[in-house]
Design a protein around this motif. Sequence first.
Motif, mmCIF file in Angstrom:
data_model
loop_
_atom_site.group_PDB
_atom_site.id
_atom_site.type_symbol
_atom_site.label_atom_id
_atom_site.label_comp_id
_atom_site.label_asym_id
_atom_site.label_seq_id
_atom_site.Cartn_x
_atom_site.Cartn_y
_atom_site.Cartn_z
ATOM 1 N N ALA A 1 4.762 11.649 -0.289
ATOM 2 C CA ALA A 1 4.994 10.205 -0.272
ATOM 3 C C ALA A 1 6.524 9.545 -0.734
ATOM 4 O O ALA A 1 7.050 8.870 -0.156
ATOM 5 C CB ALA A 1 3.788 9.167 -0.992
ATOM 6 N N SER B 1 0.849 4.070 -2.763
ATOM 7 C CA SER B 1 0.562 5.718 -1.996
ATOM 8 C C SER B 1 1.624 6.436 -2.948
ATOM 9 O O SER B 1 1.261 7.578 -3.373
ATOM 10 C CB SER B 1 0.919 5.429 -0.698
ATOM 11 N N CYS C 1 5.808 15.732 -4.315
ATOM 12 C CA CYS C 1 5.276 14.336 -3.844
ATOM 13 C C CYS C 1 5.552 14.021 -2.491
ATOM 14 O O CYS C 1 6.873 13.387 -2.196
ATOM 15 C CB CYS C 1 5.421 13.270 -4.790
ATOM 16 N N LEU D 1 0.832 -1.183 0.175
ATOM 17 C CA LEU D 1 -0.165 -0.054 0.006
ATOM 18 C C LEU D 1 0.668 1.465 -0.036
ATOM 19 O O LEU D 1 0.503 2.237 -0.632
ATOM 20 C CB LEU D 1 -1.011 -0.018 1.162
ATOM 21 N N LEU D 2 2.139 1.165 0.667
ATOM 22 C CA LEU D 2 2.995 2.353 0.692
ATOM 23 C C LEU D 2 3.479 2.632 -0.773
ATOM 24 O O LEU D 2 3.315 3.734 -1.060
ATOM 25 C CB LEU D 2 4.154 2.012 1.605
ATOM 26 N N CYS E 1 0.510 9.404 -5.549
ATOM 27 C CA CYS E 1 0.803 10.977 -5.256
ATOM 28 C C CYS E 1 1.517 11.331 -6.208
ATOM 29 O O CYS E 1 1.172 12.558 -6.763
ATOM 30 C CB CYS E 1 1.687 10.715 -4.062
#
Length: 135
Positions: A115, A44, A113, A40-41, A48
């Motif tokens: 993330a 993300s 960004c 999920l990271l 982003c």
Amino acid sequence: MGDEVKGRVEWFKDYQFIGRIENNSCSVILGEGGISPMKLLLLSVAGCTAYDVVMILQKMREPIEGLEVEIGGERREEHPRIYKKVHIHYKIYGDVSEEKAKRAIELSQDKYCSASAHIKLSGAELTYSFEIIKS
């Protein structure tokens, strides 16, 4: 002071958890039957930078028709198993200038960004490439 974000992860069953951000109707299933937090990271980061690149190219009045962001990461063997390498590949659709596409990606990666910044601050090597697919 920056914007405060609150969320909650709740144990659903077995090794499955439901994550929600406060005041948002979306939820995500983490763990078995869902997505791992580390995957999920990566998504993300991809989301982003995708948001940034589309917005920047539109502000540049470039005729972007579509965008796909592919992302891959390599994690350390030892704990914590953080990412040590991440590569992002942008597929930009439309008659977009190569120079402006490169600039949009650089702005996303070097300035906007958040993330991606987190990944870099952890010490990971973040690289990227892109291609323009003309209509």
